[in-house]
Motif scaffolding. Structure first.
Motif, short mmCIF file in Angstrom:
data_model
loop_
_atom_site.label_atom_id
_atom_site.label_comp_id
_atom_site.label_asym_id
_atom_site.label_seq_id
_atom_site.Cartn_x
_atom_site.Cartn_y
_atom_site.Cartn_z
N ALA A 166 0.82 -1.21 0.00
CA ALA A 166 0.00 0.00 0.00
C ALA A 166 0.85 1.26 0.00
O ALA A 166 0.45 2.29 -0.54
CB ALA A 166 -0.93 0.00 1.21
N SER A 167 2.04 1.19 0.59
CA SER A 167 2.89 2.38 0.67
C SER A 167 3.37 2.87 -0.69
O SER A 167 3.74 4.02 -0.86
CB SER A 167 4.12 2.09 1.55
N LEU A 168 3.33 1.98 -1.70
CA LEU A 168 3.77 2.36 -3.04
C LEU A 168 2.85 3.39 -3.68
O LEU A 168 3.30 4.27 -4.42
CB LEU A 168 3.86 1.11 -3.94
N ILE A 174 12.37 -2.72 -4.56
CA ILE A 174 12.81 -3.36 -3.31
C ILE A 174 11.67 -3.43 -2.30
O ILE A 174 11.55 -4.41 -1.55
CB ILE A 174 14.02 -2.60 -2.72
N VAL A 175 10.81 -2.42 -2.28
CA VAL A 175 9.64 -2.45 -1.39
C VAL A 175 8.76 -3.65 -1.73
O VAL A 175 8.24 -4.34 -0.84
CB VAL A 175 8.84 -1.14 -1.48
N VAL A 176 8.56 -3.90 -3.03
CA VAL A 176 7.77 -5.07 -3.44
C VAL A 176 8.43 -6.35 -2.96
O VAL A 176 7.77 -7.27 -2.46
CB VAL A 176 7.60 -5.09 -4.97
N LYS A 218 -4.27 4.96 -4.17
CA LYS A 218 -5.00 4.02 -5.03
C LYS A 218 -5.02 2.59 -4.51
O LYS A 218 -5.90 1.81 -4.85
CB LYS A 218 -4.38 4.05 -6.43
N VAL A 219 -4.01 2.25 -3.70
CA VAL A 219 -3.93 0.88 -3.18
C VAL A 219 -4.00 0.94 -1.66
O VAL A 219 -3.10 1.48 -1.01
CB VAL A 219 -2.62 0.18 -3.61
#
Length: 508
Positions: free
Chosen positions: A174-176, A339-341, A180-181
Motif C-alpha cells: 500500500a505504501s507504493l 525493493i519495497v515489493v 490508489k492501493v
C-alpha cells in the motif's frame, strides 16, 4: 518416584484390531498416492498429486518413509520464515510502545531470544524421531480428546502470526501508492501469493524456504543502506525499569516459544538415523535466533527514530512498518519501489508455513476432518485470515501487543508439558510414542495431568499478567511474568500429576 516408565512402555500390547487400523491409515510419503478413494477418483485432484502436492496429512510417517537427509532444511525453513518484515513490528514496540532506549531494547531482545528459542528447538527433535506432527505428538500427553484445547489455541496462534505477516506485507504494498492501493488490497495480494506455496505441502515449503532468504536478505540490506542514516536519531529516554524489561521480554517469549506448537511439522520426513540430536537442535535453534535478533533490533532502532524523522512518522501513521520501509528506500527512486515489493513478498515464507501447520491442526479437530484434504483447510484459513488481518490493521499496535503477550501464556504451558513428557517420563526414548495408538483414545493418556497442571499454573499466570486491558496484582510490581509462571508452575505440577496418572493406568 516409581512408575512404569519408558523401559516398560507396553507399546507392543496394542490389540490386533488396532494394528490393523494402523495399517489402513498408515501415512504415505509426500509423493505417494494412498489417499481416500473418493479423492483419488477426482481428475482435478489427481492432477494436483501429479504436480507434486503432498497427499499425507496428520497420519504418522513410518520410519521407512522418513528418508530425507537434508537436515540443513531444518535451518532454512525457519531462517527464511523469519528473515522478512515479520520481526520489525515486534522490535518497534520496544522503543515506540514500551518507551525503552535502543540499548536496553537490544539487550532484552538478545537475552530473551537466546533463552526462549531453546524450548521449540528442543521439541523439534521429536518430529524426526517419531514421525508425528507436533499436535499429534501432543496426544501422548494431552490425550485424544483434551488435546483439542491446545489444538484450537495453536491454530489461533499460527493464524495470528499469519495476520501479522499479512498486515506488514500489505502495508508495504500500500505504501507504493496509498491513494490508489489500500492496506486491505495489499493484505489480499500477500495472502493469495502465499496460498500456492502452502498448498503444495512439505516439499514445496522446504524448497521455497531453501532459497528465498537470499532475495529477502538483499532487500533488507539495501533498505538499511538507503535509510540507515536516520537510525541514529534515537529518542532520549530514562533507563528501562524492571517492569519494562519483563513486560517486553514476555512479548519476545510469545514470539518464539509458540513455535513449539508447529516445529515438528517440518521434520517428520527426515531420517533420524545417523544424525546427532545436538546437530538437529542447533539447526533449529539458529534458524529461530539468527534472523530474528538483528531484525528485532532493527525494528527497535526504527521505532526509536520514528518520532524524530518527520517523513517516517507520517509514513508510519499512514501505512505502518511498510510505509517506513518505503521512506527508507526513497533515495533509490524506482529501484527502491522494486525493493519495497520484494520486502512485501518476503513474508510469503512466513505465511506459507503458518497456513501449512494450521491446515494440519484443523484436520485433527474431528475424525471426519482427517479425510478432508489439507488444501481445503488452507482455503478456509485464508478466507478467515484476510478479514481478520484487515480488522487487526485498524488497531495495529494494540492488536500486536495483545496477541504476542497472550499467546506466550498458553504456549509456556504447552511447551512445559511436552518437554517434561519427553525428558522425564519417556527419557528421550522416542519408540515409546507408539504409532499404533496415535488415534486410539483408550490407549493414549487421558490428558488430565497435562490439562490439570496447565490450569493450576493459571493461578499465578493471571496475577502476573500485564495487558492493556488487565494488570494483575503481581504484575503491578514486577511487570509481566505470566509466561515464566506458565512454564515453571506447569512443569512443577506436571511431575506429580503425570506420575499419579501413570500409576492409575499402569502404563504410559
Amino acid at each position: 518416584m516409581s512408575y512404569t516408565g519408558p523401559s516398560e512402555p507396553r507399546k507392543n500390547e496394542s490389540s490386533d484390531l488396532e494394528r490393523q487400523e494402523l495399517d489402513k491409515t498408515q501415512a504415505p510419503g509426500p509423493s505417494s498416492h494412498g489417499k481416500h478413494a473418493l479423492w483419488k477418483s477426482l481428475v482435478w485432484y489427481q492432477r494436483l498429486i501429479d504436480a507434486g502436492i503432498e497427499e499425507n496429512g496428520i497420519k504418522p510417517v513410518p520410519i521407512e518413509r522418513r528418508t530425507s537427509t537434508q537436515y540443513s532444511h531444518l535451518f532454512t525453513v525457519f531462517f527464511t520464515c523469519l528473515l522478512c518484515l515479520l520481526p520489525l513490528p515486534t522490535g518497534i514496540l520496544a522503543t515506540l510502545g514500551f518507551g525503552m532506549s535502543l540499548r536496553d531494547a537490544s539487550l532484552v531482545i538478545l537475552f530473551f531470544s537466546m533463552l526462549t528459542c531453546i524450548p521449540p528447538a528442543f521439541m523439534g527433535i521429536a518430529g524426526m524421531d517419531t514421525g508425528l506432527r507436533q499436535l499429534v505428538l501432543a496426544r501422548y500427553s494431552f490425550g485424544r480428546y483434551l488435546v483439542t484445547i491446545p489444538l484450537l489455541l495453536n491454530a489461533a496462534t499460527v493464524t495470528g502470526f499469519s495476520l501479522v505477516s499479512a498486515v506488514v506485507g500489505g502495508q508495504a504494498i500500500a505504501s507504493l501508492n496509498p491513494d490508489k492501493v489500500s492496506i486491505n488490497v495489499g493484505i489480499v495480494i500477500t495472502c493469495l501469493v502465499s496460498f500456492a506455496v502452502s498448498l503444495l505441502g512439505f516439499n514445496a515449503v522446504h524448497f521455497w524456504e531453501r532459497w528465498t532468504w537470499i532475495p529477502n536478505l538483499i532487500a533488507i540490506i539495501i533498505a538499511v543502506g538507503c535509510g540507515g542514516k536516520n537510525l541514529y536519531l534515537q529518542t532520549e529516554v530514562e533507563p528501562a525499569t524492571a517492569s519494562q524489561v519483563l513486560s517486553y521480554g514476555s512479548l519476545i517469549a510469545g514470539y518464539f516459544i509458540t513455535f513449539g506448537g508447529t516445529v515438528s511439522d517440518y521434520s517428520t520426513y527426515h531420517n533420524p538415523t545417523g544424525v546427532s540430536k545436538v546437530k538437529v537442535f542447533l539447526y533449529l535453534y539458529s534458524g529461530f535466533l539468527l534472523p530474528s535478533v538483528p531484525l528485532l533490533i532493527l525494528g527497535a532502532a526504527i521505532g526509536g527514530a520514528i518520532p524524530n524523522v518527520e517523513s517516517w512518522a507520517a509514513a508510519y501513521e499512514a501505512t505502518g512498518v511498510g510505509g517506513v520501509m518505503h521512506e527508507m528506500l526513497t533515495p533509490a527512486g524506482g529501484f527502491g519501489e522494486f525493493i519495497v515489493v520484494m520486502l512485501a513478498l518476503s513474508v510469503i515464507g512466513s505465511i506459507a508455513i503458518s497456513m501449512y501447520s494450521v491446515s494440519l491442526n484443523l484436520q485433527m479437530l474431528l475424525p471426519p476432518f482427517a479425510k478432508v484434504h489439507r488444501f481445503v483447510f488452507i482455503i478456509i484459513t485464508m478466507a478467515i485470515m484476510i478479514p481478520f488481518a484487515i480488522r487487526a490493521a485498524e488497531q495495529w499496535e494494540e492488536s500486536l501487543i495483545n496477541f504476542l503477550a497472550v499467546i506466550g501464556y498458553w504456549a509456556g504451558c504447552f511447551d512445559a508439558v511436552i518437554i517434561m513428557e519427553m525428558v522425564v517420563f519417556r527419557r528421550m526414548d522416542f519408540t515409546t510414542y507408539d504409532h499404533a495408538i496415535w488415534n486410539v483414545a483408550r490407549k493414549l493418556p487421558p490428558g488430565i495431568a497435562a490439562l490439570g497442571a496447565s490450569l493450576v499454573s493459571m493461578a499465578l499466570v493471571v496475577p502476573g499478567m500485564a495487558e492493556p486491558w488487565y494488570t494483575g496484582p503481581i504484575a503491578e510490581t514486577t511487570g509481566d511474568i505470566g509466561f515464566e509462571m506458565a512454564i515453571a508452575v506447569t512443569a512443577l505440577f506436571y511431575l506429580p500429576f503425570r506420575w499419579l496418572e501413570i500409576k492409575w493406568r499402569g502404563h504410559l
